[in-house]
Design a protein around this motif. Structure first.
Motif, mmCIF file in Angstrom:
data_model
loop_
_atom_site.group_PDB
_atom_site.id
_atom_site.type_symbol
_atom_site.label_atom_id
_atom_site.label_comp_id
_atom_site.label_asym_id
_atom_site.label_seq_id
_atom_site.Cartn_x
_atom_site.Cartn_y
_atom_site.Cartn_z
ATOM 1 N N ILE A 64 20.346 -24.234 -15.133
ATOM 2 C CA ILE A 64 19.042 -23.585 -15.297
ATOM 3 C C ILE A 64 17.943 -24.602 -15.563
ATOM 4 N N THR A 65 18.272 -25.674 -16.266
ATOM 5 C CA THR A 65 17.231 -26.624 -16.649
ATOM 6 C C THR A 65 16.931 -27.661 -15.576
ATOM 7 N N LEU A 66 17.908 -28.005 -14.731
ATOM 8 C CA LEU A 66 17.701 -29.072 -13.759
ATOM 9 C C LEU A 66 17.350 -28.589 -12.365
ATOM 10 N N TYR A 67 17.722 -27.345 -12.045
ATOM 11 C CA TYR A 67 17.519 -26.843 -10.693
ATOM 12 C C TYR A 67 16.557 -25.666 -10.706
ATOM 13 N N ASP A 68 15.736 -25.575 -9.679
ATOM 14 C CA ASP A 68 14.705 -24.536 -9.613
ATOM 15 C C ASP A 68 15.259 -23.251 -9.010
ATOM 16 N N PRO A 69 15.204 -22.132 -9.738
ATOM 17 C CA PRO A 69 15.627 -20.845 -9.180
ATOM 18 C C PRO A 69 14.479 -20.172 -8.436
ATOM 19 N N LEU A 70 14.791 -19.108 -7.709
ATOM 20 C CA LEU A 70 13.725 -18.343 -7.052
ATOM 21 C C LEU A 70 12.814 -17.696 -8.080
ATOM 22 N N ALA A 71 13.402 -17.153 -9.139
ATOM 23 C CA ALA A 71 12.636 -16.566 -10.232
ATOM 24 C C ALA A 71 13.285 -16.988 -11.533
ATOM 25 N N ARG A 72 12.530 -16.946 -12.612
ATOM 26 C CA ARG A 72 13.056 -17.400 -13.890
ATOM 27 C C ARG A 72 12.587 -16.466 -15.011
ATOM 28 N N TRP A 73 13.293 -16.518 -16.126
ATOM 29 C CA TRP A 73 12.871 -15.751 -17.288
ATOM 30 C C TRP A 73 11.610 -16.365 -17.883
ATOM 31 N N ASP A 74 10.692 -15.520 -18.334
ATOM 32 C CA ASP A 74 9.493 -15.993 -19.021
ATOM 33 C C ASP A 74 9.813 -16.116 -20.513
ATOM 34 N N LEU A 75 10.078 -17.331 -20.956
ATOM 35 C CA LEU A 75 10.453 -17.582 -22.343
ATOM 36 C C LEU A 75 9.299 -18.176 -23.144
ATOM 37 N N THR A 76 8.070 -17.935 -22.682
ATOM 38 C CA THR A 76 6.907 -18.479 -23.383
ATOM 39 C C THR A 76 6.524 -17.633 -24.580
ATOM 40 N N LYS A 77 7.088 -16.436 -24.719
ATOM 41 C CA LYS A 77 6.782 -15.543 -25.835
ATOM 42 C C LYS A 77 8.090 -15.096 -26.481
ATOM 43 N N PHE A 78 8.020 -14.810 -27.768
ATOM 44 C CA PHE A 78 9.212 -14.356 -28.478
ATOM 45 C C PHE A 78 9.030 -12.975 -29.101
ATOM 46 N N ASP A 79 7.814 -12.414 -29.037
ATOM 47 C CA ASP A 79 7.543 -11.145 -29.705
ATOM 48 C C ASP A 79 7.428 -9.975 -28.727
ATOM 49 N N THR A 80 7.757 -10.198 -27.464
ATOM 50 C CA THR A 80 7.745 -9.135 -26.457
ATOM 51 C C THR A 80 9.010 -9.250 -25.618
ATOM 52 N N PRO A 81 9.408 -8.165 -24.950
ATOM 53 C CA PRO A 81 10.583 -8.244 -24.079
ATOM 54 C C PRO A 81 10.399 -9.304 -22.999
ATOM 55 N N VAL A 82 11.463 -10.000 -22.695
ATOM 56 C CA VAL A 82 11.407 -11.070 -21.695
ATOM 57 C C VAL A 82 11.171 -10.479 -20.318
ATOM 58 N N ASP A 83 10.254 -11.080 -19.572
ATOM 59 C CA ASP A 83 9.927 -10.629 -18.230
ATOM 60 C C ASP A 83 10.365 -11.690 -17.223
ATOM 61 N N ILE A 84 10.230 -11.363 -15.951
ATOM 62 C CA ILE A 84 10.555 -12.285 -14.867
ATOM 63 C C ILE A 84 9.264 -12.903 -14.350
ATOM 64 N N ARG A 85 9.276 -14.210 -14.138
ATOM 65 C CA ARG A 85 8.103 -14.876 -13.570
ATOM 66 C C ARG A 85 8.527 -15.695 -12.358
ATOM 67 N N PRO A 86 7.581 -16.040 -11.498
ATOM 68 C CA PRO A 86 7.938 -16.770 -10.282
ATOM 69 C C PRO A 86 8.550 -18.124 -10.574
#
Length: 231
Positions: A64-86
């Motif tokens: 997950i950290t070294l290779y680019d997926p088509l979409a990734r989890w948005d882990l920039t926030k911790f107080d809301t449900p995790v969303d999908i980002r490009p």
């Protein structure tokens, strides 16, 4: 080489060639506060095909950290449900004429390390490598890591250099309410009406069929198995 700690929490054993701080806060104090170094064996080395080894841990910490997926989890926030980002894909939508067909946009101008431009055909190559048994470049090691994470995908193809098509055997969605409904249907199929039953006896919570009667949650790893019955 020994790590020099001016205030070690306890003496190092005589046979130790190196003494590492046992407290992570002390280990961090030796480096800038913004840096966390984690040493582990999970890596894609010595494999040369880019497939992280070491099972789930290799996937989490290297894949997950070294290779680019088509979409990734948005882990920039911790107080809301995790969303999908490009990720590599800039957009995705369900085909209006087929709920099991996804249309995914691959952006222009993305480059591999050797300067080659990424296309939808390159993504198809990766899917073939992991999921198409008769592909010339099929890789069992890649299949072992990928198949369990993409169990609903039945087809993939490219429509031009920037459009990827993914087909699934069930309706797939990112909408929370629809996901809850689908998970309920899945639970009913694989748990409540399962053809066979497997009960793991340990200390962790689990999803269990309502037909199971008499099960007692283990209070110790040394507790013996308890008999159960099906309603």
């Amino acid at each position: 080489e020994p790590c020099h700690n001016p205030n070690p929490p306890r003496p190092a054993p005589p046979h130790a060639a190196a003494a590492l701080p046992w407290d992570i806060t002390q280990a961090q104090a030796q480096s800038p506060a913004t840096t966390l170094r984690v040493g582990m064996t999970a890596a894609a080395v010595p494999l040369s095909n880019g497939v992280p080894d070491q099972g789930a841990e290799g996937h989490r910490f290297m894949g997950i950290t070294l290779y680019d997926p088509l979409a990734r989890w948005d882990l920039t926030k911790f107080d809301t449900p995790v969303d999908i980002r490009p990720g590599l894909a800039t957009a995705w939508r369900v085909d209006p004429n087929n709920d099991k067909r996804w249309i995914i946009t691959i952006p222009q101008g993305v480059k591999f390390h050797d300067g080659k431009t990424l296309t939808a055909e390159d993504v198809v190559f990766s899917y073939d490598r992991a999921l198409k048994n008769d592909a010339p470049h099929y890789d069992p090691r890649a299949a072992a890591q990928a198949r369990i994470r993409m169990p609903t995908i039945t087809g993939w193809s490219a429509e031009g250099p920037n459009t990827l098509i993914i087909e699934t055997r069930i309706d797939a969605t990112f909408e929370p309410a629809a996901q809850t409904r689908l998970l309920g249907q899945l639970h009913s199929k694989v748990v409540d009406d399962a053809l066979f039953l497997f009960v793991a006896h340990d200390l962790n919570p689990r999803a269990m069929s309502r037909r199971v009667q008499g099960f007692v949650q283990a209070q110790s790893w040394f507790q013996d198995l308890n008999p159960i019955r099906l309603q």
